[in-house]
Design an enzyme around this catalytic site. Structure first.
Site, PDB file in Angstrom:
ATOM      1  N   GLU A   1      60.579  25.778  84.654  1.00 51.07           N
ATOM      2  CA  GLU A   1      59.731  26.621  85.478  1.00 51.07           C
ATOM      3  C   GLU A   1      58.747  27.492  84.716  1.00 51.07           C
ATOM      4  O   GLU A   1      58.727  28.719  84.894  1.00 51.07           O
ATOM      5  CB  GLU A   1      60.585  27.486  86.414  1.00 51.07           C
ATOM      6  CG  GLU A   1      61.421  26.657  87.363  1.00 51.07           C
ATOM      7  CD  GLU A   1      61.926  27.437  88.554  1.00 51.07           C
ATOM      8  OE1 GLU A   1      61.844  28.672  88.535  1.00 51.07           O
ATOM      9  OE2 GLU A   1      62.374  26.795  89.514  1.00 51.07           O
TER      10      GLU A   1
ATOM     11  N   GLU B   1      66.427  21.006  91.017  1.00 52.09           N
ATOM     12  CA  GLU B   1      67.127  22.141  91.629  1.00 52.09           C
ATOM     13  C   GLU B   1      66.799  22.179  93.106  1.00 52.09           C
ATOM     14  O   GLU B   1      65.641  21.977  93.491  1.00 52.09           O
ATOM     15  CB  GLU B   1      66.680  23.494  91.045  1.00 52.09           C
ATOM     16  CG  GLU B   1      67.135  23.770  89.649  1.00 52.09           C
ATOM     17  CD  GLU B   1      66.718  25.169  89.160  1.00 52.09           C
ATOM     18  OE1 GLU B   1      66.451  26.064  89.998  1.00 52.09           O
ATOM     19  OE2 GLU B   1      66.639  25.344  87.937  1.00 52.09           O
TER      20      GLU B   1
HETATM   21  C1  GCB Z   1      65.083  28.452  89.937  1.00 52.29           C
HETATM   22  C2  GCB Z   1      65.467  28.698  88.518  1.00 52.29           C
HETATM   23  C3  GCB Z   1      66.893  29.204  88.374  1.00 52.29           C
HETATM   24  C4  GCB Z   1      67.168  30.250  89.470  1.00 52.29           C
HETATM   25  C5  GCB Z   1      66.989  29.579  90.833  1.00 52.29           C
HETATM   26  C6  GCB Z   1      67.181  30.572  91.987  1.00 52.29           C
HETATM   27  O1  GCB Z   1      64.197  27.723  90.256  1.00 52.29           O
HETATM   28  O2  GCB Z   1      65.275  27.571  87.681  1.00 52.29           O
HETATM   29  O3  GCB Z   1      67.050  29.788  87.090  1.00 52.29           O
HETATM   30  O4  GCB Z   1      68.450  30.812  89.361  1.00 52.29           O
HETATM   31  O5  GCB Z   1      65.690  29.090  90.951  1.00 52.29           O
HETATM   32  O6  GCB Z   1      68.269  30.656  92.515  1.00 52.29           O
HETATM   33  O7  GCB Z   1      66.210  31.245  92.305  1.00 52.29           O
END
Ligand code: GCB
Length: 640
Positions: A448, A552
């Site tokens: 990201e 994700e």
């Molecule tokens: C993301 C990140 C991760 C966060 C997640 C969130 O995209 O890569 O580090 O913890 O979102 O839960 O916002």
């Protein structure tokens, strides 16, 4: 996140000379540090894991070390590098490995210098005259002294580093080992911290990323005792030709060794002839039993150095024969398409923090199995080697990631340049540590990255700045080119989000995309949100034709929160959303994997979007109890 010494030869010397192993950044260095850095000895990457065998011995220095805080950075001028004991009132005992934050009441939010002190004594053993000190992970930077003499420095957490300390380690003498860990959150580090407007930091501690910045000696500290001539590095590559596997092997030996050696894998064996410390050979394995998730078959590659029949050194390396490649819009393992089904993880548990806890590692990978998962990404930093040992044994497919999380490109050019240098070093160290592992099927070079600084500071939708997009592209082209000079087989990827410029994500051999339909995007409206995501993925696929990994997705669920009809934050909503996303992906075969964020709840910095300073997107709670979504996946993926 959406919101929120000794001379070195061969490959390692080449890398160091190329500036790849650059150390601590000058940012914020004290005068004493600058002086000490005038003649620094930089750590070398740890290419071979210490092992005990016929010609080698490992001494684990883990246990209770002496520890003291140095908030004003006066330890060096006060002589702490020569050692300290409990006669000083501020000296306490600390567990190594372990993060320092939760071991004491007054260190939770401490991100300054932490001094560690221990002693060691080697037994006399003429066959093992050389000694290497290896630190598994010091977050973030470390300076090492033995008996008050500076041995060297290293910058970057989550990866091991070594110094040959032979001149400083005399058998039969007790030596004082001091390691100062510098955990300051600084803008020129990777990941960076402390960069937001001091009057209005978004999180406490002030980090842009969504996990708690635990600090300290997180992994084992060991001494490796070695024979005079020894193996320094082994690199293997597998090629398949029908049912025959060809294993290309390169071995590097100390001191420009010009003699002989041998490699043996089961019934096949080949002589090695070293020139200038380097030998290469190829083993041909007919009817090879390959490594795969269904049959994670590991074999021991024995590497030996010998002189007129006398064994000089032997190293046993566990390997698995397998290939991985991208073909069109598919990801292939051993020539057949694979699907990455799993969750991203974090090294996180109460009290240990990010410190190695083997029982938790075993538990986590068992939980992944329990839900039917076959894959994870080491988000957002390289994990402990024991985790990868388990993945190798269990047939779990891993994407190894460097700590480049939330890079931003509207920052000061000197900070961006320092981060690039650190990312290159991190990749080199991760590659050298993990390159022979069958479980590692790809490398992720960032998670990201964001166009605009402001996006990192608070989740505001910012118009992408042309300059930061261009700065990011220059940065990632350089990082990908560096990675390609080392890695010749595995695909490379960059994990993007909606603030990541498409030109960066396109650099990957496959495209990893983090998307949160029904959570950050259209919360409470999962059907519409999933349809929007699917349409976006169709467009991306039509444009690039590359495999896509949904790296994700997910939703926070506070265990015990229930709603009917499902609403955000409830277990029902999380479980339904995940099932909904998986269904949309299932009909698109070029979506080569779905990684849920994330396996277990984990600790974050304090911020208004993280109740209880936890990220609750875990399928399991932080104490590893299943939520409804875990049961749902068990049904969908494990079929039980
Ligand atoms: C993301 C990140 C991760 C966060 C997640 C969130 O995209 O890569 O580090 O913890 O979102 O839960 O916002």
């Amino acid at each position: 996140m959406h919101d929120l010494r000794t001379p070195r030869r061969g490959l390692l010397r080449h890398l160091a000379a190329g500036g790849v192993l650059a150390g601590i950044g000058a940012h914020g260095a004290t005068a004493a540090e600058q002086l000490a850095e005038t003649f620094p000895t930089r750590a070398r990457p740890a290419a071979l894991r210490p092992q005990t065998g016929a010609t080698r011995q490992v001494i684990d220095l883990g246990g209770l070390w002496r520890f003291r805080l140095d908030p004003h950075d006066t330890g060096l001028q006060n002589g702490w590098h020569t050692g300290f004991d409990f006669s000083q009132p501020d000296v306490r005992s600390i567990a190594v490995p372990g993060s320092w934050n939760e071991q004491f009441c007054d260190t939770d939010g401490y991100f300054g210098m932490g001094w560690y002190c221990s002693t060691f004594e080697l037994s006399p053993d003429a066959s093992l005259p050389r000694t290497v000190l290896r630190v598994g992970s010091a977050v973030y930077a470390a300076t090492v002294w033995i008996d008050g003499q500076q041995i060297g420095t290293h910058a970057g957490g989550h990866l091991p580093f070594e110094f040959e300390i032979t001149p400083h380690a005399c058998p039969g003498q007790r030596h004082v080992l001091v390691i100062r860990v510098d955990a300051r959150l600084l803008p020129d580090r990777v990941p960076y911290g402390g960069a937001s407007d001091p009057a209005h930091p978004v999180n406490n501690p002030d980090v842009p990323y969504d996990f708690f910045p635990y600090a300290g000696l997180h992994r084992t500290v060991t001494l490796q005792r070695l024979p005079p001539r020894h193996i320094e590095a082994i690199a293997t590559r597998t090629h398949l030709n029908g049912s025959t596997a060809r294993l290309e092997i390169t071995v590097e030996a100390s001191d420009g060794w010009q003699g002989h050696g041998r490699v043996t894998l089961g019934r096949v064996s080949s002589a090695l002839t070293f020139a200038k410390g380097r030998a290469t050979t190829t083993l041909s394995v007919p009817d090879a039993r390959l490594w795969s998730p269904a049959d994670p078959h590991l074999q021991t590659l024995e590497v030996e150095l010998s002189d007129n029949g006398a064994l000089l050194d032997r190293y046993a390396l566990e390997i698995g024969l397998r290939t991985v490649q991208v073909a069109g819009d598919r990801l292939l393992l051993n020539g057949a398409p694979i699907h990455l089904r799993g969750a991203a993880l974090h090294e996180d548990c109460p009290i240990n923090g990010r410190g190695k806890n083997l029982a938790v590692t075993v538990k986590d990978l068992q939980l992944l199995r329990w839900i039917g998962g076959t894959s994870f990404r080491s988000s957002h930093y390289p994990y402990a080697e024991e985790t990868l040992d388990l993945a190798d044994r269990m047939g779990i497919l891993v994407i190894g990631e460097i700590p480049a999380v939330d890079l931003a490109f509207a920052d000061r050019p000197e900070d961006i340049a320092a981060r690039l240098n650190q990312c290159r070093q991190d990749f080199t160290e991760m590659f050298l540590r993990d390159r022979n592992r069958p479980s590692i099927i790809a490398w992720s070079l960032a998670n990201e990255p964001q166009d605009a600084f402001a996006a990192a500071r608070g989740g505001m939708k910012e118009t992408a700045s042309e300059n930061s997009a261009a700065a990011g592209l220059t940065f990632f082209r350089s990082l990908f080119a560096h990675a390609r000079t080392l890695e010749q087989d595995r695909p490379l990827t960059l994990v993007g989000m909606d603030h990541s410029d498409p030109s960066w994500v396109e650099l990957g051999d496959f495209m990893s995309l983090n998307r949160y339909p029904g959570w950050y995007d259209q919360p409470g409206a999962p059907d519409a949100a999933v349809a929007t995501m699917a349409a976006e993925f169709d467009r991306i696929h039509a444009r690039h034709g590359k495999p896509i990994l949904l790296s994700e997705f997910g939703a926070d669920a506070i265990a015990g929160t229930h709603r009917d009809p499902p609403e955000i934050w409830s277990e029902e909503y999380q479980a339904d959303l995940i099932e909904n996303v998986l269904a949309a992906c299932a009909s698109r075969p070029w979506i080569v994997g779905t990684h849920i964020w994330c396996l277990c709840d984990f600790r974050t910095a304090q911020g208004v979007r993280r109740p209880d300073s936890r990220n609750y997107k875990g399928l399991f709670t932080r104490d590893r109890e299943p939520k409804q979504a875990a049961h749902r996946l068990r049904r969908l993926w494990a079929g039980t």
